[in-house]
Design an enzyme around this catalytic site. Structure first.
Site, mmCIF file in Angstrom:
data_model
loop_
_atom_site.group_PDB
_atom_site.id
_atom_site.type_symbol
_atom_site.label_atom_id
_atom_site.label_comp_id
_atom_site.label_asym_id
_atom_site.label_seq_id
_atom_site.Cartn_x
_atom_site.Cartn_y
_atom_site.Cartn_z
ATOM 1 N N HIS A 1 -103.345 -34.222 -18.081
ATOM 2 C CA HIS A 1 -103.845 -32.869 -17.835
ATOM 3 C C HIS A 1 -104.571 -32.285 -19.041
ATOM 4 O O HIS A 1 -105.303 -31.298 -18.910
ATOM 5 C CB HIS A 1 -102.702 -31.940 -17.402
ATOM 6 C CG HIS A 1 -101.812 -31.481 -18.511
ATOM 7 N ND1 HIS A 1 -100.570 -32.019 -18.739
ATOM 8 C CD2 HIS A 1 -101.987 -30.523 -19.452
ATOM 9 C CE1 HIS A 1 -100.022 -31.411 -19.781
ATOM 10 N NE2 HIS A 1 -100.863 -30.504 -20.223
ATOM 11 N N SER B 1 -98.259 -30.156 -25.116
ATOM 12 C CA SER B 1 -98.589 -31.158 -24.099
ATOM 13 C C SER B 1 -99.008 -32.486 -24.713
ATOM 14 O O SER B 1 -99.714 -32.534 -25.724
ATOM 15 C CB SER B 1 -99.742 -30.655 -23.229
ATOM 16 O OG SER B 1 -99.281 -29.835 -22.201
ATOM 17 N N ASP C 1 -98.872 -37.708 -14.740
ATOM 18 C CA ASP C 1 -99.508 -36.987 -15.856
ATOM 19 C C ASP C 1 -99.408 -37.819 -17.134
ATOM 20 O O ASP C 1 -98.604 -37.537 -18.019
ATOM 21 C CB ASP C 1 -98.837 -35.624 -16.026
ATOM 22 C CG ASP C 1 -99.566 -34.742 -17.021
ATOM 23 O OD1 ASP C 1 -100.705 -35.065 -17.376
ATOM 24 O OD2 ASP C 1 -98.962 -33.723 -17.444
#
Length: 277
Positions: free
Chosen positions: A80, A219, A129
Site C-alpha cells: 500500500h 507502514s 499487503d
C-alpha cells in the site's frame, strides 16, 4: 457504526502534500514518542531497517514508509506504500543510520529501480499487503548495514517481538519522528483480533492490551522475532484504527504466507546480480 481503518502511510502522504512533517519527538501536549512508547535506536542496532523516501521532480525528499533488507539488491515492505505512484515520483531508500534524513558517512542512499507489489494486493481490503523493491545499485554490507533472515514456512508468530519505524508521534498523525524508534509488543490471537478487524490467515495482529504499537508512517516496517536463535522478520506493518491508540491491535502482513512470492520474485528478477558476499 462501522469502524474506520487507516493504512499507515496514506495520512503521511497527505501530510507530505501539505508540507513535510516537522522534526519533533514530543507533541505539544507531552505525549510520548511513537512508535507508541518507543525508545530511540542506537547506531547499528537494527542494521536491516531502511527508510523509504520519495523524491519529487522539484527535488523535495520525504520519508513515508519503512522496510527491511533481504539481500544486497532487495527490500521487503508493504504494497500500500506505493498506491497513487506517478512517474514524477522517484523512490529511494536510506539505511545505515537512525536519523531518516542523515546522509552522512554511514548512510547508504540508493535509488529504487522497480517496485513489485503482490499481484493480488487489494487496496479495498488491504489483503496481500506486501511488496519487494529492487534497488538500482547493490548495498554494501558492513557494521551498520546487514540483511535480516526470513522465517521458516512452518513458523507461527507468537509471544513477544520488536517493531520499529519513523512514524507519527502526535495525536493528529502529522508530525513524524526524525529518529528510528523501537518497542517490544506481543502477538494477539486471531479471536482477539477479529473483535476489531476481519483478518485473514495471511495476517497477524499485535499490541492488544499493550502500550507499545505502530502508527502512521510505520507502514512497511517489520515485526521481528528471535526464531531458533536468529532474528527474523515475521510481520510487515499494514493498517489499524484511526488514532493509533495503545491497547488496540495493529494488523501486520504475515511473512510466512508470502515466502513463495518473495522467492519467486527475487529469483525471476535477479539475473546477473550478486545478492550476497
Amino acid at each position: 457504526m462501522a469502524k474506520i481503518y487507516y493504512i499507515f502511510s496514506i495520512v503521511l502522504f497527505a501530510s507530505v502534500l501539505l508540507g513535510a512533517p516537522t522534526n519533533e519527538t514530543i507533541s505539544e501536549d507531552g505525549e510520548s514518542t511513537r512508535i507508541l512508547n518507543g525508545k530511540s535506536a542506537t547506531a547499528g542496532q537494527f542494521k536491516f531497517q531502511v527508510s523509504i523516501q520519495e523524491k519529487k521532480s522539484g527535488g523535495a525528499t520525504s520519508k513515508f514508509c519503512g522496510g527491511v533488507i533481504l539481500n544486497k539488491h532487495w527490500i521487503l515492505t508493504a504494497a500500500h506504500c506505493f498506491e497513487g505512484s506517478t512517474p514524477s515520483i522517484h523512490y529511494r531508500i536510506n539505511c545505515g543510520v537512525t536519523a531518516a534524513y542523515d546522509y552522512g558517512k554511514t548512510s547508504q542512499d540508493v535509488k529504487v529501480k522497480t517496485v513489485f507489489n503482490h499481484p493480488n494486493y487489494d487496496p479495498d481490503t488491504v489483503a496481500n499487503d506486501i511488496a519487494l523493491l529492487l534497488l538500482e545499485d547493490p548495498l554494501e554490507f558492513n557494521k551498520y548495514v546487514q540483511p535480516i533472515e526470513l522465517p521458516p514456512k512452518s513458523y507461527e508468530a507468537h509471544g513477544d517481538g520488536t517493531i520499529m519505524g519513523w512514524g507519527a508521534i502526535d495525536k493528529m498523525e502529522t508530525v513524524s519522528s526524525p529518529d528510528l524508534l523501537y518497542a517490544q509488543t506481543s502477538v494477539s490471537t486471531p479471536q482477539e483480533c477479529k473483535k476489531f478487524f476481519e483478518i485473514t490467515s495471511s495476517q497477524i495482529c499485535l499490541g492488544l492490551h499493550n502500550k507499545n504499537n505502530a502508527c502512521f508512517g510505520d507502514s512497511g516496517g517489520p515485526f521481528v522475532q528471535d526464531v531458533d536463535g536468529t532474528l527474523r522478520v515475521v510481520g510487515v506493518t499494514s493498517y489499524g484504527e484511526y488514532g493509533c491508540d495503545a491497547d488496540k491491535p495493529i494488523v501486520y502482513t504475515k511473512v510466512t504466507a508470502f515466502l513463495d512470492f518473495i522467492a519467486d520474485t527475487i529469483n525471476k528478477n535477479s539475473k546477473g546480480l550478486t545478492l550476497v558476499d
